[in-house]
Design an enzyme around this catalytic site. Structure first.
Site, PDB file in Angstrom:
ATOM      1  CE  LYS A  22      -0.424  -2.914  -7.908  1.00 42.87           C
ATOM      2  NZ  LYS A  22      -0.691  -4.059  -7.020  1.00 42.87           N
ATOM      3  NE  ARG A  97       5.335  -5.466  -9.400  1.00 44.22           N
ATOM      4  CZ  ARG A  97       4.104  -5.686  -9.819  1.00 44.22           C
ATOM      5  NH1 ARG A  97       3.490  -4.811 -10.591  1.00 44.22           N
ATOM      6  NH2 ARG A  97       3.489  -6.758  -9.471  1.00 44.22           N
ATOM      7  NE  ARG A 141      -6.178 -11.105  -9.570  1.00 44.31           N
ATOM      8  CZ  ARG A 141      -5.104 -10.347  -9.430  1.00 44.31           C
ATOM      9  NH1 ARG A 141      -5.213  -9.038  -9.521  1.00 44.31           N
ATOM     10  NH2 ARG A 141      -3.934 -10.893  -9.206  1.00 44.31           N
ATOM     11  NE  ARG A 176      -2.696 -12.122 -12.485  1.00 41.21           N
ATOM     12  CZ  ARG A 176      -2.280 -10.953 -12.014  1.00 41.21           C
ATOM     13  NH1 ARG A 176      -3.010  -9.858 -12.195  1.00 41.21           N
ATOM     14  NH2 ARG A 176      -1.147 -10.843 -11.368  1.00 41.21           N
ATOM     15  NE  ARG A 187       1.403 -11.937  -7.789  1.00 39.52           N
ATOM     16  CZ  ARG A 187       0.066 -11.932  -7.934  1.00 39.52           C
ATOM     17  NH1 ARG A 187      -0.613 -13.079  -7.826  1.00 39.52           N
ATOM     18  NH2 ARG A 187      -0.569 -10.828  -8.173  1.00 39.52           N
TER      19      ARG A 187
HETATM   20  P1  AP5 Z   1      -6.888  -6.045  -8.259  1.00 37.79           P
HETATM   21  O1  AP5 Z   1      -7.472  -4.706  -8.552  1.00 37.79           O
HETATM   22  O2  AP5 Z   1      -6.750  -7.023  -9.376  1.00 37.79           O
HETATM   23  O3  AP5 Z   1      -5.510  -5.874  -7.453  1.00 37.79           O
HETATM   24  P2  AP5 Z   1      -4.078  -5.390  -7.958  1.00 37.79           P
HETATM   25  O4  AP5 Z   1      -3.523  -4.504  -6.892  1.00 37.79           O
HETATM   26  O5  AP5 Z   1      -4.151  -4.817  -9.337  1.00 37.79           O
HETATM   27  O6  AP5 Z   1      -3.344  -6.779  -7.909  1.00 37.79           O
HETATM   28  P3  AP5 Z   1      -2.404  -7.530  -8.971  1.00 37.79           P
HETATM   29  O7  AP5 Z   1      -2.282  -8.942  -8.481  1.00 37.79           O
HETATM   30  O8  AP5 Z   1      -2.875  -7.367 -10.365  1.00 37.79           O
HETATM   31  O9  AP5 Z   1      -1.101  -6.779  -8.736  1.00 37.79           O
HETATM   32  P4  AP5 Z   1       0.278  -7.333  -8.985  1.00 37.79           P
HETATM   33  O10 AP5 Z   1       0.979  -6.058  -8.778  1.00 37.79           O
HETATM   34  O11 AP5 Z   1       0.783  -8.468  -8.212  1.00 37.79           O
HETATM   35  O12 AP5 Z   1       0.162  -8.004 -10.434  1.00 37.79           O
HETATM   36  P5  AP5 Z   1       0.639  -7.509 -11.864  1.00 37.79           P
HETATM   37  O13 AP5 Z   1      -0.342  -7.991 -12.832  1.00 37.79           O
HETATM   38  O14 AP5 Z   1       0.982  -6.060 -11.832  1.00 37.79           O
HETATM   39  O15 AP5 Z   1      -7.776  -6.706  -7.074  1.00 37.79           O
HETATM   40  C1  AP5 Z   1      -7.491  -8.001  -6.600  1.00 37.79           C
HETATM   41  C2  AP5 Z   1      -8.821  -8.729  -6.267  1.00 37.79           C
HETATM   42  O16 AP5 Z   1      -9.454  -8.050  -5.183  1.00 37.79           O
HETATM   43  C3  AP5 Z   1      -9.839  -8.738  -7.415  1.00 37.79           C
HETATM   44  O17 AP5 Z   1     -10.512  -9.954  -7.437  1.00 37.79           O
HETATM   45  C4  AP5 Z   1     -10.811  -7.590  -7.081  1.00 37.79           C
HETATM   46  O18 AP5 Z   1     -12.108  -7.851  -7.561  1.00 37.79           O
HETATM   47  C5  AP5 Z   1     -10.749  -7.580  -5.561  1.00 37.79           C
HETATM   48  N1  AP5 Z   1     -10.872  -6.230  -5.030  1.00 37.79           N
HETATM   49  C6  AP5 Z   1     -10.284  -5.111  -5.516  1.00 37.79           C
HETATM   50  N2  AP5 Z   1     -10.598  -4.050  -4.760  1.00 37.79           N
HETATM   51  C7  AP5 Z   1     -11.398  -4.528  -3.755  1.00 37.79           C
HETATM   52  C8  AP5 Z   1     -12.046  -3.930  -2.641  1.00 37.79           C
HETATM   53  N3  AP5 Z   1     -11.925  -2.608  -2.408  1.00 37.79           N
HETATM   54  N4  AP5 Z   1     -12.782  -4.709  -1.812  1.00 37.79           N
HETATM   55  C9  AP5 Z   1     -12.911  -6.041  -2.048  1.00 37.79           C
HETATM   56  N5  AP5 Z   1     -12.330  -6.676  -3.102  1.00 37.79           N
HETATM   57  C10 AP5 Z   1     -11.574  -5.919  -3.937  1.00 37.79           C
HETATM   58  O19 AP5 Z   1       2.041  -8.296 -12.007  1.00 37.79           O
HETATM   59  C11 AP5 Z   1       2.084  -9.681 -12.248  1.00 37.79           C
HETATM   60  C12 AP5 Z   1       3.537 -10.112 -12.448  1.00 37.79           C
HETATM   61  O20 AP5 Z   1       4.085  -9.418 -13.598  1.00 37.79           O
HETATM   62  C13 AP5 Z   1       4.498  -9.753 -11.305  1.00 37.79           C
HETATM   63  O21 AP5 Z   1       4.488 -10.744 -10.285  1.00 37.79           O
HETATM   64  C14 AP5 Z   1       5.829  -9.675 -12.045  1.00 37.79           C
HETATM   65  O22 AP5 Z   1       6.331 -10.954 -12.303  1.00 37.79           O
HETATM   66  C15 AP5 Z   1       5.434  -9.028 -13.377  1.00 37.79           C
HETATM   67  N6  AP5 Z   1       5.530  -7.556 -13.341  1.00 37.79           N
HETATM   68  C16 AP5 Z   1       4.495  -6.675 -13.527  1.00 37.79           C
HETATM   69  N7  AP5 Z   1       4.938  -5.419 -13.451  1.00 37.79           N
HETATM   70  C17 AP5 Z   1       6.269  -5.490 -13.194  1.00 37.79           C
HETATM   71  C18 AP5 Z   1       7.262  -4.500 -12.969  1.00 37.79           C
HETATM   72  N8  AP5 Z   1       7.001  -3.179 -12.999  1.00 37.79           N
HETATM   73  N9  AP5 Z   1       8.542  -4.935 -12.743  1.00 37.79           N
HETATM   74  C19 AP5 Z   1       8.841  -6.265 -12.721  1.00 37.79           C
HETATM   75  N10 AP5 Z   1       7.936  -7.246 -12.906  1.00 37.79           N
HETATM   76  C20 AP5 Z   1       6.647  -6.854 -13.140  1.00 37.79           C
END
Ligand code: AP5
Length: 230
Positions: A22, A97, A141, A176, A187
């Site tokens: 994402k 979410r 990552r 991270r 997660r």
């Molecule tokens: P990346 O693009 O970083 O993936 P992502 O889907 O953004 O994954 P996240 O881990 O950031 O999502 P998340 O939803 O768990 O974390 P968030 O920060 O929102 O890609 C991942 C890896 O794959 C990278 O290394 C990239 O290079 C590689 N990659 C990407 N595309 C690729 C491809 N096509 N092919 C090969 N490799 C690829 O949330 C973190 C924490 O914050 C949560 O656990 C929660 O505690 C809190 N939080 C955040 N938002 C909320 C909410 N709305 N409500 C409640 N808690 C929340």
């Protein structure tokens, strides 16, 4: 890349499991069409870095791989998209979410529309990736520590030219803390139980498109743009 998606306001939600790509896609898409990229995870990490009250309250949940309580996240994101620089185009990455978060967003946008605004979620893109790939993506990552950059790399799938150094800004790359394998499984569990029901919610509103995110990033982007244009 087709042009029309870049010529109309984008008001999109990017949905998918942790590691589905994402953030990677939101950065690429926002860079191309000038939309504001709003990542709830990045915002929470920035609050933690600054040591705000919100950051302190979110910390334990994030470290355990649990969702932060709805009231904290909803206020933070809605306040951000009301800022003048959000203009008419934004991409929400990682928000909503939960069902209550989605309902709060709908209520807020409905109120804005009633006040003469043009708000509405126009597209919800669901990035589909098999679980085994998600774990590899997350544990490999590396993210740029320079918060002004925040570029996302992967030791295997998107390696920087020099290990540990960001190609974009020369900043140091870091893992991270919640990308440790035990937290990753928590997660993914939170995603399955609390976030996946949103697929039905948005499908019922006719705004959901599904993207095959198990292909190289440029191919995912092309698929995404094609679906948004369609
Ligand atoms: P990346 O693009 O970083 O993936 P992502 O889907 O953004 O994954 P996240 O881990 O950031 O999502 P998340 O939803 O768990 O974390 P968030 O920060 O929102 O890609 C991942 C890896 O794959 C990278 O290394 C990239 O290079 C590689 N990659 C990407 N595309 C690729 C491809 N096509 N092919 C090969 N490799 C690829 O949330 C973190 C924490 O914050 C949560 O656990 C929660 O505690 C809190 N939080 C955040 N938002 C909320 C909410 N709305 N409500 C409640 N808690 C929340």
């Amino acid at each position: 890349m087709g042009a029309s998606v870049t010529h109309q306001p984008i008001r999109a939600v990017f949905l998918g499991a942790p590691g589905a790509g994402k953030g990677t896609q939101a950065k690429m898409m926002a860079g191309r069409c000038g939309a504001l990229h709003v990542s709830s995870g990045d915002m929470l990490r920035e609050h933690r870095r600054r040591g705000t009250d919100l950051g302190r309250r979110a910390q334990g949940y994030m470290d355990r791989g649990q969702l932060v309580p709805d009231d904290l996240v909803v206020a933070m994101v809605l306040e951000r998209i009301r800022q003048p620089d959000a203009g008419r185009s934004w991409i929400l990455d990682g928000f909503p979410r939960t069902l209550p978060q989605a309902q709060s967003l709908d209520r807020s946008l409905h109120a804005e529309r009633a006040g003469g605004g043009t708000a509405a979620v126009r597209h919800v893109a669901y990035f589909d990736v098999p679980d085994a790939i998600l774990v590899r993506r997350l544990t490999g990552r590396r993210t740029c520590s320079n918060s002004a950059c925040g570029a996302i790399w992967h030791v295997e799938f998107q390696p920087p030219r020099v290990a540990g150094v960001c190609d974009s800004c020369g900043g140091q790359l870091a893992q991270r803390p919640d990308d440790r394998e035990d937290v990753v499984h928590q997660r993914l569990e939170a995603y399955r139980t609390q976030t996946e029901p949103l697929l039905d919610y948005y499908a019922g509103r006719g705004v959901l498109v599904e993207v095959d995110a198990d292909q190289p990033p440029e191919a995912v982007l092309a698929d995404l743009v094609g679906k948004l244009d369609g």
